[in-house]
Motif scaffolding. Structure first.
Motif, mmCIF file in Angstrom:
data_model
loop_
_atom_site.group_PDB
_atom_site.id
_atom_site.type_symbol
_atom_site.label_atom_id
_atom_site.label_comp_id
_atom_site.label_asym_id
_atom_site.label_seq_id
_atom_site.Cartn_x
_atom_site.Cartn_y
_atom_site.Cartn_z
ATOM 1 N N VAL A 93 0.849 -1.332 -0.111
ATOM 2 C CA VAL A 93 0.011 0.129 0.097
ATOM 3 C C VAL A 93 1.078 1.192 0.044
ATOM 4 O O VAL A 93 1.694 1.228 0.688
ATOM 5 C CB VAL A 93 -0.915 0.122 1.137
ATOM 6 C CG1 VAL A 93 -1.860 1.086 1.078
ATOM 7 C CG2 VAL A 93 -1.671 -1.428 1.198
ATOM 8 N N ILE A 94 0.758 2.073 -1.114
ATOM 9 C CA ILE A 94 1.498 3.531 -1.167
ATOM 10 C C ILE A 94 0.546 4.441 -1.039
ATOM 11 O O ILE A 94 -0.148 4.900 -2.047
ATOM 12 C CB ILE A 94 2.093 3.389 -2.392
ATOM 13 C CG1 ILE A 94 3.014 2.252 -2.724
ATOM 14 C CG2 ILE A 94 3.022 4.689 -2.463
ATOM 15 C CD1 ILE A 94 3.638 2.101 -4.031
ATOM 16 N N SER A 95 0.381 5.142 0.201
ATOM 17 C CA SER A 95 -0.697 6.041 0.456
ATOM 18 C C SER A 95 -0.568 7.076 1.651
ATOM 19 O O SER A 95 0.005 6.429 2.677
ATOM 20 C CB SER A 95 -2.220 5.123 0.474
ATOM 21 O OG SER A 95 -3.332 6.262 1.158
ATOM 22 N N PRO A 96 -1.139 8.203 1.354
ATOM 23 C CA PRO A 96 -0.962 9.079 2.653
ATOM 24 C C PRO A 96 -2.145 8.646 3.658
ATOM 25 O O PRO A 96 -2.727 7.437 3.458
ATOM 26 C CB PRO A 96 -1.143 10.356 2.064
ATOM 27 C CG PRO A 96 -2.056 10.218 0.856
ATOM 28 C CD PRO A 96 -1.562 8.665 0.491
ATOM 29 N N PRO A 117 2.848 -1.784 4.094
ATOM 30 C CA PRO A 117 2.509 -0.244 3.932
ATOM 31 C C PRO A 117 3.982 0.259 3.622
ATOM 32 O O PRO A 117 4.932 -0.167 4.196
ATOM 33 C CB PRO A 117 2.109 0.186 5.265
ATOM 34 C CG PRO A 117 2.630 -0.744 6.368
ATOM 35 C CD PRO A 117 2.559 -2.157 5.500
ATOM 36 N N ILE A 118 4.074 1.075 2.642
ATOM 37 C CA ILE A 118 5.202 1.787 2.163
ATOM 38 C C ILE A 118 5.379 3.128 2.329
ATOM 39 O O ILE A 118 4.582 3.761 2.275
ATOM 40 C CB ILE A 118 5.377 1.446 0.733
ATOM 41 C CG1 ILE A 118 5.661 -0.265 0.623
ATOM 42 C CG2 ILE A 118 6.621 2.042 -0.023
ATOM 43 C CD1 ILE A 118 5.749 -0.534 -0.919
ATOM 44 N N ASN A 119 6.459 3.622 2.688
ATOM 45 C CA ASN A 119 6.854 5.063 3.120
ATOM 46 C C ASN A 119 6.556 5.779 1.997
ATOM 47 O O ASN A 119 7.631 5.838 1.050
ATOM 48 C CB ASN A 119 8.190 5.145 3.606
ATOM 49 C CG ASN A 119 8.460 6.415 4.304
ATOM 50 O OD1 ASN A 119 7.756 7.432 4.048
ATOM 51 N ND2 ASN A 119 9.452 6.600 4.995
ATOM 52 N N ILE A 120 5.839 6.616 1.951
ATOM 53 C CA ILE A 120 5.544 7.633 0.761
ATOM 54 C C ILE A 120 6.574 8.482 0.426
ATOM 55 O O ILE A 120 6.723 9.217 -0.705
ATOM 56 C CB ILE A 120 4.360 8.056 0.712
ATOM 57 C CG1 ILE A 120 3.941 9.069 1.896
ATOM 58 C CG2 ILE A 120 3.207 7.163 0.521
ATOM 59 C CD1 ILE A 120 2.688 9.972 2.121
ATOM 60 N N ARG A 121 7.404 8.797 1.579
ATOM 61 C CA ARG A 121 8.465 9.819 1.323
ATOM 62 C C ARG A 121 9.810 9.015 0.987
ATOM 63 O O ARG A 121 11.031 9.838 0.877
ATOM 64 C CB ARG A 121 8.913 10.450 2.651
ATOM 65 C CG ARG A 121 7.790 11.151 3.252
ATOM 66 C CD ARG A 121 7.932 11.998 4.256
ATOM 67 N NE ARG A 121 6.606 12.732 5.016
ATOM 68 C CZ ARG A 121 5.754 12.394 5.591
ATOM 69 N NH1 ARG A 121 6.007 11.039 6.194
ATOM 70 N NH2 ARG A 121 4.743 12.981 6.078
ATOM 71 N N PHE A 145 0.953 9.295 -5.809
ATOM 72 C CA PHE A 145 2.358 8.678 -5.645
ATOM 73 C C PHE A 145 2.640 7.700 -6.705
ATOM 74 O O PHE A 145 3.276 6.722 -6.372
ATOM 75 C CB PHE A 145 2.403 8.055 -4.203
ATOM 76 C CG PHE A 145 2.226 9.304 -2.972
ATOM 77 C CD1 PHE A 145 3.244 9.834 -2.731
ATOM 78 C CD2 PHE A 145 1.007 9.455 -2.502
ATOM 79 C CE1 PHE A 145 3.225 11.017 -1.732
ATOM 80 C CE2 PHE A 145 0.904 10.632 -1.703
ATOM 81 C CZ PHE A 145 1.872 11.291 -1.168
ATOM 82 N N THR A 146 2.013 7.702 -7.591
ATOM 83 C CA THR A 146 2.324 6.828 -8.845
ATOM 84 C C THR A 146 3.733 6.936 -9.386
ATOM 85 O O THR A 146 4.183 6.005 -9.895
ATOM 86 C CB THR A 146 1.403 7.027 -9.961
ATOM 87 O OG1 THR A 146 1.295 8.359 -10.328
ATOM 88 C CG2 THR A 146 -0.285 6.768 -9.492
ATOM 89 N N PRO A 268 1.737 8.720 10.577
ATOM 90 C CA PRO A 268 1.400 8.019 9.148
ATOM 91 C C PRO A 268 1.133 6.519 9.513
ATOM 92 O O PRO A 268 1.865 5.824 10.271
ATOM 93 C CB PRO A 268 3.097 8.253 8.527
ATOM 94 C CG PRO A 268 3.803 9.053 9.023
ATOM 95 C CD PRO A 268 3.336 9.265 10.330
ATOM 96 N N MET A 269 0.111 6.279 8.765
ATOM 97 C CA MET A 269 -0.464 4.829 8.805
ATOM 98 C C MET A 269 0.548 3.790 8.337
ATOM 99 O O MET A 269 0.506 2.857 8.536
ATOM 100 C CB MET A 269 -1.674 4.550 8.250
ATOM 101 C CG MET A 269 -2.923 4.813 9.149
ATOM 102 S SD MET A 269 -4.642 4.551 8.550
ATOM 103 C CE MET A 269 -5.340 6.112 8.251
ATOM 104 N N PHE A 270 1.560 4.330 7.336
ATOM 105 C CA PHE A 270 2.650 3.505 6.988
ATOM 106 C C PHE A 270 3.599 3.275 7.935
ATOM 107 O O PHE A 270 4.316 2.287 7.600
ATOM 108 C CB PHE A 270 2.968 4.001 5.354
ATOM 109 C CG PHE A 270 3.823 5.364 5.654
ATOM 110 C CD1 PHE A 270 4.888 5.343 6.295
ATOM 111 C CD2 PHE A 270 3.470 6.349 4.989
ATOM 112 C CE1 PHE A 270 5.663 6.556 6.398
ATOM 113 C CE2 PHE A 270 4.204 7.689 5.315
ATOM 114 C CZ PHE A 270 5.228 7.922 5.766
#
Length: 589
Positions: A93-96, A117-121, A145-146, A268-270
């Motif tokens: 999952v790549i999401s804020p 869950p993946i860190n979007i930063r 975040f595509t 962050p949920m990630f």
């Protein structure tokens, strides 16, 4: 939200009762049920079906608990419908902090998938490594975040969300949910048809969530969360349903979350599955308030106008909030879990003045997030803010469902003694924090070597150095790699930072070890000044900082060098990246 109508994938059934429990495997004995946090959502939807479960005001939508349970069941069947998917597969999952990643915490584990869950930063390269290492076969990605997605791969199913809640007819994620809803309807109708064609009495047909089974083994993996990788490749931390269930109960209990609580998603949920708060808030029948990014204006609006009662965040988040132009005392108390480091006296005073009441917690990704907290003691009421901040700085005692935390002599981990040896409870002898039990990871994914180095003699070794006080509470002195060794003396960089931060002109600071010709190492302090103190960079001011430190610590602990900087490098969760500072300093040599 009267103007919003959820799509059919998020509307509870009307023709048949909405079954809100998972089926039990026939081999499960009557005195036992598999612990899974998925049950929290179903319980909430049963008890408070029309209560607001998740509110996403930035995009103008939200869901009641029965709507959310419907939506997550649609997601579960959508995942099941992906060709080749099987229990144990990783779903990235790549999401804020949006409903997408909140949905994922229910829909993925409900069908035996492992949420990743993946860190979007992270950079695309870092994301590519995590996706490859985890072997994720499905990726749920927010539209912003595509750019983090790898090149198209026929082996991986990618679903992009526009975060519309169904208001955008071209939202791919909503179409995916609708496909899942249709698969659910087909499976349910097959059960109903079988029931109608029966020739003798039989059990009621399975409908709703009864179409899915509770995990046969509560030790089955539920999440794969990657560490920050500040000292090398990130490691995948594997946790299970049982641990997530018990950790969520602890977090709801320790944070005093109730059905009247409204939890603001700042953390962050990630990050370590949001410290299990997606499950904890739901277990307590509370409401989730989601915001897509840490925007202090948006946060203050939520605090003032949306009844927020709880949030979590590192001191750096609190610093930004208390110094924001919108910062004004709230008319209600807000409970704040603060991790990474304890609030300084200055920060504590400002937070309390705004009706933000911090509790200091401590944990790691390997422990599902926080597993100890500093419990308030009545005697603190008589102390000034500086003394209270010192007491709060201790990491405290273990959580409700955790085993007692230990501080052990570091040499006992590798010697031939049968067990680890605890340090004296005198607040002086230094050892390493170790933990075992319910709130500890299964291990590092596909990395038995790293697991064996971290788990010795039946205990997970955190790498954090601490003392234990007479009252039993622990206090971290430093990470093992952050200790400064000067002339044979061990200096806690955290201690120096805490004392330096007590200076009225200091907003934030960080101290690292720097090579010294005579003493081996001395401290190098990086200091961020308050807005009012910007411009104080001369030798006189540096001497003022040095004098301040000399009055609060041993001479050998006073930093040799002070450097005024605009900001400190930080991870996505607000931790100062000392490795980056060391590299920056090394580049100057």
């Amino acid at each position: 939200m009267p103007s919003y109508t959820p799509p059919r994938s998020s509307q509870p059934p009307t023709g048949v009762p909405f079954e809100l429990s998972l089926s039990t495997h026939p081999s499960t004995p009557h005195h036992r049920s598999s612990l899974t946090p998925v049950s929290f959502l179903l319980r909430a939807a049963l008890i408070t079906p029309r209560k607001l479960a998740i509110d996403h005001p930035e995009r103008g939508y939200g869901f009641t608990y029965e709507q959310w349970a419907t939506r997550c069941l649609s997601l579960a069947f959508a995942i099941l419908s992906v060709p080749g998917f099987k229990a144990g597969d990783r779903v990235a999952v790549i999401s804020p902090n949006a409903p997408l990643i909140a949905d994922a915490h229910w829909g993925i584990p409900a069908v035996g998938g492992i949420i990743t869950p993946i860190n979007i930063r992270n950079t695309p390269k870092e994301v590519a490594y995590v996706l490859e290492h985890s072997g994720s076969t499905i990726i749920l990605c927010d539209h912003e975040f595509t750019h983090l997605l790898p090149e198209a791969n026929g082996k991986v199913k990618v679903v992009v969300s526009k975060d519309s809640g169904g208001q955008d007819k071209n939202d791919e994620y909503e179409h995916f949910l609708d496909q899942g809803w249709q698969a659910w309807q087909r499976a349910q109708q097959a059960e109903l048809d079988k029931f109608k064609s029966r020739t003798k009495p039989s059990a009621e047909p399975k409908t709703g969530w009864k179409l899915l089974n509770a995990p046969l083994d509560e030790e089955a993996a539920i999440a794969l969360c990657y560490t920050s990788g500040t000292t090398g490749r990130p490691k995948g931390v594997l946790t299970n349903h049982r641990g997530a269930y018990l950790s969520a109960i602890s977090n709801a209990f320790e944070a005093n979350i109730t059905a009247d609580s409204r939890y603001l998603w700042v953390l962050p949920m990630f990050h370590a599955c949001g410290w299990t708060f997606p499950w904890a808030v739901t277990a307590a029948l509370g409401t989730h308030h989601t915001i897509r990014k840490v925007d202090n204006t948006v946060i203050w609006d939520a605090l003032r106008n949306h009844g927020v009662t709880h949030y979590c965040g590192a001191p750096t988040v609190q610093i930004g909030l208390v110094n924001h132009p919108d910062a004004k005392k709230l008319d209600h108390k807000v409970n704040v879990a603060v991790a990474a480091s304890a609030p300084t006296a200055n920060l504590l005073a400002k937070m309390e003045g705004l009706n933000l009441h911090p509790v200091h917690v401590y944990g790691l990704t390997e422990t599902y997030g926080p597993f100890t907290r500093r419990y308030f003691e009545p005697e603190w009421a008589k102390l000034d803010v500086d003394a209270r901040a010192r007491m709060m700085a201790r990491q405290g005692h273990a959580y409700l469902t955790s085993d007692e935390v230990r501080v052990v002599r570091t040499d006992s981990s590798t010697t031939s003694t049968e067990d680890l040896i605890d340090v004296e409870r005198n607040g002086k002898e230094t050892g390493e924090i170790v933990i075992r039990g319910n709130m500890t990871m299964l291990g590092y994914y596909n990395d038995p070597s790293a697991t064996s180095k971290a788990v010795m003699k039946g205990w997970f070794h955190t790498g954090d150095l601490a003392v234990r006080h007479p009252g039993g509470e622990i206090q971290i002195l430093d990470r093992g790699k952050d200790i400064i060794i000067s002339g044979g003396e061990n200096i806690s960089s955290l201690m120096v930072e805490q004392e330096l931060a007590a200076h009225g002109d200091v907003l934030e600071c960080c101290v690292i070890a720097r090579a010294h010709e005579k003493w081996g190492e001395r401290g190098h302090a990086f200091v961020v000044l308050t807005e009012q103190s910007k411009g104080k960079k001369g030798k006189e001011f540096i001497e003022e900082l040095r004098k301040h430190c000399k009055g609060r610590m041993s001479g050998f602990a006073v930093p040799e060098w002070f450097e005024i900087v605009e900001e400190l490098p930080k991870t996505s969760t607000g931790k100062v990246q000392k490795n980056v500072l060391r590299a920056r300093f090394a580049s100057k040599l």
